[in-house]
Design a protein around this motif. Structure first.
Motif, PDB file in Angstrom:
ATOM      1  N   PRO A 147       0.828  -1.209   0.000  1.00  0.00           N
ATOM      2  CA  PRO A 147       0.000   0.000   0.000  1.00  0.00           C
ATOM      3  C   PRO A 147       0.863   1.260   0.000  1.00  0.00           C
ATOM      4  CG  PRO A 147      -0.816  -1.591   1.608  1.00  0.00           C
ATOM      5  CD  PRO A 147       0.494  -2.116   1.109  1.00  0.00           C
ATOM      6  N   GLY A 148       0.417   2.260  -0.704  1.00  0.00           N
ATOM      7  CA  GLY A 148       1.171   3.508  -0.793  1.00  0.00           C
ATOM      8  C   GLY A 148       1.987   3.628  -2.060  1.00  0.00           C
ATOM      9  N   TYR A 149       2.066   2.557  -2.835  1.00  0.00           N
ATOM     10  CA  TYR A 149       2.787   2.583  -4.104  1.00  0.00           C
ATOM     11  C   TYR A 149       1.820   2.281  -5.245  1.00  0.00           C
ATOM     12  CZ  TYR A 149       6.977   2.261  -1.194  1.00  0.00           C
ATOM     13  OH  TYR A 149       7.962   2.489  -0.258  1.00  0.00           O
ATOM     14  N   GLN A 150       2.086   2.840  -6.402  1.00  0.00           N
ATOM     15  CA  GLN A 150       1.276   2.613  -7.579  1.00  0.00           C
ATOM     16  C   GLN A 150       1.940   1.568  -8.469  1.00  0.00           C
ATOM     17  OE1 GLN A 150      -1.743   3.972  -8.107  1.00  0.00           O
ATOM     18  NE2 GLN A 150      -1.560   5.054  -6.129  1.00  0.00           N
ATOM     19  N   ALA A 151       1.302   0.406  -8.595  1.00  0.00           N
ATOM     20  CA  ALA A 151       1.892  -0.681  -9.371  1.00  0.00           C
ATOM     21  C   ALA A 151       2.120  -0.276 -10.824  1.00  0.00           C
ATOM     22  CB  ALA A 151       1.002  -1.918  -9.297  1.00  0.00           C
ATOM     23  N   GLU A 152       1.186   0.499 -11.393  1.00  0.00           N
ATOM     24  CA  GLU A 152       1.309   0.864 -12.802  1.00  0.00           C
ATOM     25  C   GLU A 152       2.431   1.863 -13.052  1.00  0.00           C
ATOM     26  OE1 GLU A 152      -1.965   3.313 -10.859  1.00  0.00           O
ATOM     27  OE2 GLU A 152      -1.320   1.228 -10.934  1.00  0.00           O
ATOM     28  N   ASP A 153       2.887   2.568 -12.005  1.00  0.00           N
ATOM     29  CA  ASP A 153       3.978   3.533 -12.158  1.00  0.00           C
ATOM     30  C   ASP A 153       5.343   2.922 -11.861  1.00  0.00           C
ATOM     31  OD1 ASP A 153       2.106   5.464 -12.748  1.00  0.00           O
ATOM     32  OD2 ASP A 153       1.955   6.179 -10.681  1.00  0.00           O
ATOM     33  N   LEU A 154       5.358   1.783 -11.162  1.00  0.00           N
ATOM     34  CA  LEU A 154       6.628   1.237 -10.681  1.00  0.00           C
ATOM     35  C   LEU A 154       7.493   0.702 -11.819  1.00  0.00           C
ATOM     36  CD1 LEU A 154       8.212   0.776  -8.103  1.00  0.00           C
ATOM     37  CD2 LEU A 154       7.118  -1.474  -7.897  1.00  0.00           C
ATOM     38  N   ALA A 155       6.907  -0.098 -12.714  1.00  0.00           N
ATOM     39  CA  ALA A 155       7.682  -0.673 -13.816  1.00  0.00           C
ATOM     40  C   ALA A 155       8.274   0.395 -14.734  1.00  0.00           C
ATOM     41  CB  ALA A 155       6.828  -1.657 -14.608  1.00  0.00           C
ATOM     42  N   PRO A 156       7.509   1.412 -15.149  1.00  0.00           N
ATOM     43  CA  PRO A 156       8.126   2.473 -15.968  1.00  0.00           C
ATOM     44  C   PRO A 156       9.250   3.217 -15.247  1.00  0.00           C
ATOM     45  CG  PRO A 156       5.743   2.551 -16.165  1.00  0.00           C
ATOM     46  CD  PRO A 156       6.048   1.580 -15.073  1.00  0.00           C
ATOM     47  N   ARG A 157       9.098   3.436 -13.936  1.00  0.00           N
ATOM     48  CA  ARG A 157      10.149   4.126 -13.183  1.00  0.00           C
ATOM     49  C   ARG A 157      11.442   3.324 -13.185  1.00  0.00           C
ATOM     50  NH1 ARG A 157       8.763   5.351  -7.295  1.00  0.00           N
ATOM     51  NH2 ARG A 157      10.915   6.132  -7.375  1.00  0.00           N
ATOM     52  N   ILE A 158      11.342   2.036 -12.874  1.00  0.00           N
ATOM     53  CA  ILE A 158      12.536   1.185 -12.847  1.00  0.00           C
ATOM     54  C   ILE A 158      13.133   1.052 -14.246  1.00  0.00           C
ATOM     55  CG2 ILE A 158      13.332  -1.185 -12.487  1.00  0.00           C
ATOM     56  CD1 ILE A 158      11.609  -1.329 -10.048  1.00  0.00           C
ATOM     57  N   SER A 159      12.274   0.932 -15.248  1.00  0.00           N
ATOM     58  CA  SER A 159      12.767   0.827 -16.626  1.00  0.00           C
ATOM     59  C   SER A 159      13.551   2.067 -17.012  1.00  0.00           C
ATOM     60  CB  SER A 159      11.593   0.624 -17.586  1.00  0.00           C
ATOM     61  OG  SER A 159      10.885  -0.556 -17.295  1.00  0.00           O
ATOM     62  N   SER A 160      13.021   3.231 -16.689  1.00  0.00           N
ATOM     63  CA  SER A 160      13.696   4.480 -17.023  1.00  0.00           C
ATOM     64  C   SER A 160      15.026   4.613 -16.282  1.00  0.00           C
ATOM     65  CB  SER A 160      12.786   5.669 -16.696  1.00  0.00           C
ATOM     66  OG  SER A 160      13.393   6.885 -17.047  1.00  0.00           O
ATOM     67  N   ILE A 161      15.036   4.212 -15.008  1.00  0.00           N
ATOM     68  CA  ILE A 161      16.280   4.275 -14.229  1.00  0.00           C
ATOM     69  C   ILE A 161      17.349   3.360 -14.837  1.00  0.00           C
ATOM     70  CG2 ILE A 161      17.326   3.639 -12.012  1.00  0.00           C
ATOM     71  CD1 ILE A 161      14.746   4.599 -10.660  1.00  0.00           C
ATOM     72  N   VAL A 162      16.978   2.119 -15.128  1.00  0.00           N
ATOM     73  CA  VAL A 162      17.939   1.142 -15.657  1.00  0.00           C
ATOM     74  C   VAL A 162      18.470   1.582 -17.017  1.00  0.00           C
ATOM     75  CG1 VAL A 162      18.203  -1.217 -16.510  1.00  0.00           C
ATOM     76  CG2 VAL A 162      16.990  -0.795 -14.364  1.00  0.00           C
ATOM     77  N   LEU A 163      17.583   1.979 -17.912  1.00  0.00           N
ATOM     78  CA  LEU A 163      18.009   2.376 -19.253  1.00  0.00           C
ATOM     79  C   LEU A 163      18.889   3.622 -19.214  1.00  0.00           C
ATOM     80  CD1 LEU A 163      14.669   1.735 -21.172  1.00  0.00           C
ATOM     81  CD2 LEU A 163      16.785   0.418 -21.369  1.00  0.00           C
ATOM     82  N   THR A 164      18.597   4.538 -18.293  1.00  0.00           N
ATOM     83  CA  THR A 164      19.438   5.724 -18.152  1.00  0.00           C
ATOM     84  C   THR A 164      20.840   5.346 -17.678  1.00  0.00           C
ATOM     85  OG1 THR A 164      17.514   7.125 -17.666  1.00  0.00           O
ATOM     86  CG2 THR A 164      19.679   7.941 -16.968  1.00  0.00           C
ATOM     87  N   VAL A 165      20.933   4.457 -16.690  1.00  0.00           N
ATOM     88  CA  VAL A 165      22.240   4.031 -16.188  1.00  0.00           C
ATOM     89  C   VAL A 165      23.028   3.304 -17.283  1.00  0.00           C
ATOM     90  CG1 VAL A 165      23.410   2.535 -14.534  1.00  0.00           C
ATOM     91  CG2 VAL A 165      21.472   3.919 -13.785  1.00  0.00           C
ATOM     92  N   VAL A 166      22.362   2.421 -18.038  1.00  0.00           N
ATOM     93  CA  VAL A 166      23.046   1.696 -19.116  1.00  0.00           C
ATOM     94  C   VAL A 166      23.546   2.676 -20.176  1.00  0.00           C
ATOM     95  CG1 VAL A 166      22.724   0.037 -20.999  1.00  0.00           C
ATOM     96  CG2 VAL A 166      21.799  -0.460 -18.733  1.00  0.00           C
ATOM     97  N   ALA A 167      22.714   3.654 -20.549  1.00  0.00           N
ATOM     98  CA  ALA A 167      23.124   4.649 -21.540  1.00  0.00           C
ATOM     99  C   ALA A 167      24.315   5.463 -21.041  1.00  0.00           C
ATOM    100  CB  ALA A 167      21.952   5.566 -21.883  1.00  0.00           C
ATOM    101  N   MET A 168      24.293   5.849 -19.773  1.00  0.00           N
ATOM    102  CA  MET A 168      25.425   6.575 -19.195  1.00  0.00           C
ATOM    103  C   MET A 168      26.692   5.739 -19.245  1.00  0.00           C
ATOM    104  SD  MET A 168      23.650   8.345 -15.856  1.00  0.00           S
ATOM    105  CE  MET A 168      25.243   8.906 -15.216  1.00  0.00           C
ATOM    106  N   SER A 169      26.572   4.465 -18.938  1.00  0.00           N
ATOM    107  CA  SER A 169      27.735   3.582 -18.950  1.00  0.00           C
ATOM    108  C   SER A 169      28.310   3.450 -20.357  1.00  0.00           C
ATOM    109  CB  SER A 169      27.347   2.201 -18.410  1.00  0.00           C
ATOM    110  OG  SER A 169      28.444   1.320 -18.449  1.00  0.00           O
ATOM    111  N   ILE A 170      27.428   3.306 -21.350  1.00  0.00           N
ATOM    112  CA  ILE A 170      27.891   3.183 -22.734  1.00  0.00           C
ATOM    113  C   ILE A 170      28.708   4.403 -23.138  1.00  0.00           C
ATOM    114  CG2 ILE A 170      27.097   3.172 -25.130  1.00  0.00           C
ATOM    115  CD1 ILE A 170      24.769   1.381 -24.216  1.00  0.00           C
TER     116      ILE A 170
END
Length: 427
Positions: free
Chosen positions: A382-405
């Motif tokens: 409770p207190g978290y939005q399931a529909e927002d969680l996956a996009p947030r993690i996806s954006s974080i991961v892809l940003t870190v991978v792009a920075m690393s590249i």
């Protein structure tokens, strides 16, 4: 552009990434892949790329197992990961406001390294015993598999039924079995298939040619058999590559496999491929090097495709400021800390330790585990939005991978050239 890139401090992946971004919705819109909707297909595609990479890494590591240098990639692939995942999870909970399961999942996704995306830091030839290159190449082969239990733990805490067994009282024995079964199955099959083919060629002059299909078939066989035994298939494929290389090293002895004549030289010498393939001393070297050459070409194509895909997905989901901050923290704090812990007491210089700490490159492994996790429906507290969680993690991961590249792609060649100059001066 390959000839031009060889003279510049850039990796090819740095050029693929903006091309993929331009193809995506934020650019021309020619390609629109929604990560969550196409997760199953993306999982299969990225898995193939990862398996090719792991098998190729195994084929490159020719050093005997009794050599103490093997402790370095094991330290990085296991100990450094055990430090990295909890720290990223803590950052996820307290700074990114993620539930515990999602934070652990984020740590497990970002923990694996991928030296393939910066070829300047991986082994150049099979006889390379440089501690930095060997350690980073071996680490990339190990931690893509050892991250799997932590990914499943994160998914279990997010209420995924198929991952529930990784959060019960038998989790530790199950993980130990998965690692042992993966390595054991892959090694056994790699050894048996390699010995069988060499034996048939030497004694009966059959099973000749098609080494390319031999490599692909061994990858599929090792992965599938390991999964049937509830082992970690990624470790099995890595071990299969190691076994094939060990057969070559055992049979060739002091003969370096990279000195086996190529096809053009064979014709010039009047020596056909069949003669090499059945030669008592060179048969295993010929087989292994042919498989390695083909797999390296596939690996280059996989790198191109995966980085293009990363750019397309990033174009769809967008950059994350939180991901940028996490990337800075990961590259400059978390990775150096984890390497310092893992390398405590190791026989490496301070410069080698610093370079190992810097080159914690993110790539195919992180992309695979992200899309793998997106296949499932997550249940959040409770207190978290399931529909927002996956996009947030996806954006974080892809940003870190792009920075690393970008960051590691720019720094790899100059730093490694500086390191080589210092080694020459000291020797």
């Amino acid at each position: 552009m390959a000839s031009l890139l060889e003279r510049l401090p850039f990796s090819p992946a740095m050029f693929y990434l903006p091309i993929g971004y331009a193809f995506g919705p934020a650019g021309s819109g020619l390609i629109n892949i929604v990560p969550a909707e196409h997760a199953a297909l993306l999982t299969s595609v990225t898995k193939i790329a990862l398996l090719l990479s792991l098998f190729t890494v195994g084929l490159k590591l020719r050093v005997p197992y009794r050599d103490g240098i093997w402790r370095l990639p094991i330290r990085l692939g296991l100990l450094a990961m055990l430090v990295t995942i909890p720290i990223i999870a803590l950052v996820g909970v307290f700074l990114c406001d993620l539930p515990l399961g999602a934070a652990i999942l984020l740590g497990a996704i970002l923990a694996p390294t991928d030296p393939v995306l910066a070829s300047d830091v991986q082994i150049k030839d099979i006889g390379d015993r440089d501690r930095i290159r060997f350690s980073l190449t071996g680490e990339g082969g190990l931690n893509d598999g050892t991250a799997f239990p932590f990914v499943m733990l994160g998914l279990a805490l997010l209420g995924v039924p198929s991952a529930a067994s990784f959060a019960d009282a038998f989790t530790v024995p199950r993980v130990i079995w998965g690692i042992a079964a993966g390595l054991g199955t892959g090694w056994t099959l790699g050894w048996l298939v390699g010995r069988l083919v060499i034996g048939l060629r030497r004694r009966f002059r059959i099973a000749l040619g098609m080494e390319e299909f031999l490599g692909i078939g061994l990858i599929a066989l090792a992965y599938g058999a390991s999964e049937l035994m509830h082992g970690i298939g990624f470790l099995a494929v890595f071990a299969a590559g190691l076994a094939m290389r060990r057969i070559e090293a055992t049979n060739s002895g002091q003969l370096s496999a990279d000195r086996v004549p190529g096809e053009a030289l064979n014709r010039a010498l009047g020596q056909g491929n069949e003669e090499l393939a059945t030669h008592p001393a060179k048969a295993s070297a010929y087989m292994t090097e042919t498989v390695l050459d083909f797999n390296q070409q596939l690996e280059n194509f996989a790198e191109f495709f995966m980085v293009i895909l990363t750019g397309v997905l990033l174009s769809h989901i967008g950059f994350s400021m939180m991901g940028a901050w996490l990337g800075v923290l990961l590259f400059f704090v978390i990775r150096p800390l984890s390497v310092a812990v893992a390398m405590t007491g190791a026989r490496v210089t301070s410069l080698q330790r610093r370079l190992m700490a810097w080159f914690g490159i993110k790539g195919i492994g992180s992309l695979y585990y992200l899309v793998f996790a997106l296949q499932f429906t997550w249940i959040v507290p409770p207190g978290y939005q399931a529909e927002d969680l996956a996009p947030r993690i996806s954006s974080i991961v892809l940003t870190v991978v792009a920075m690393s590249i970008v960051i590691h792609g720019i720094s790899a060649r100059p730093l490694m050239e500086m390191y080589q100059r210092r080694r020459r001066r000291q020797s």
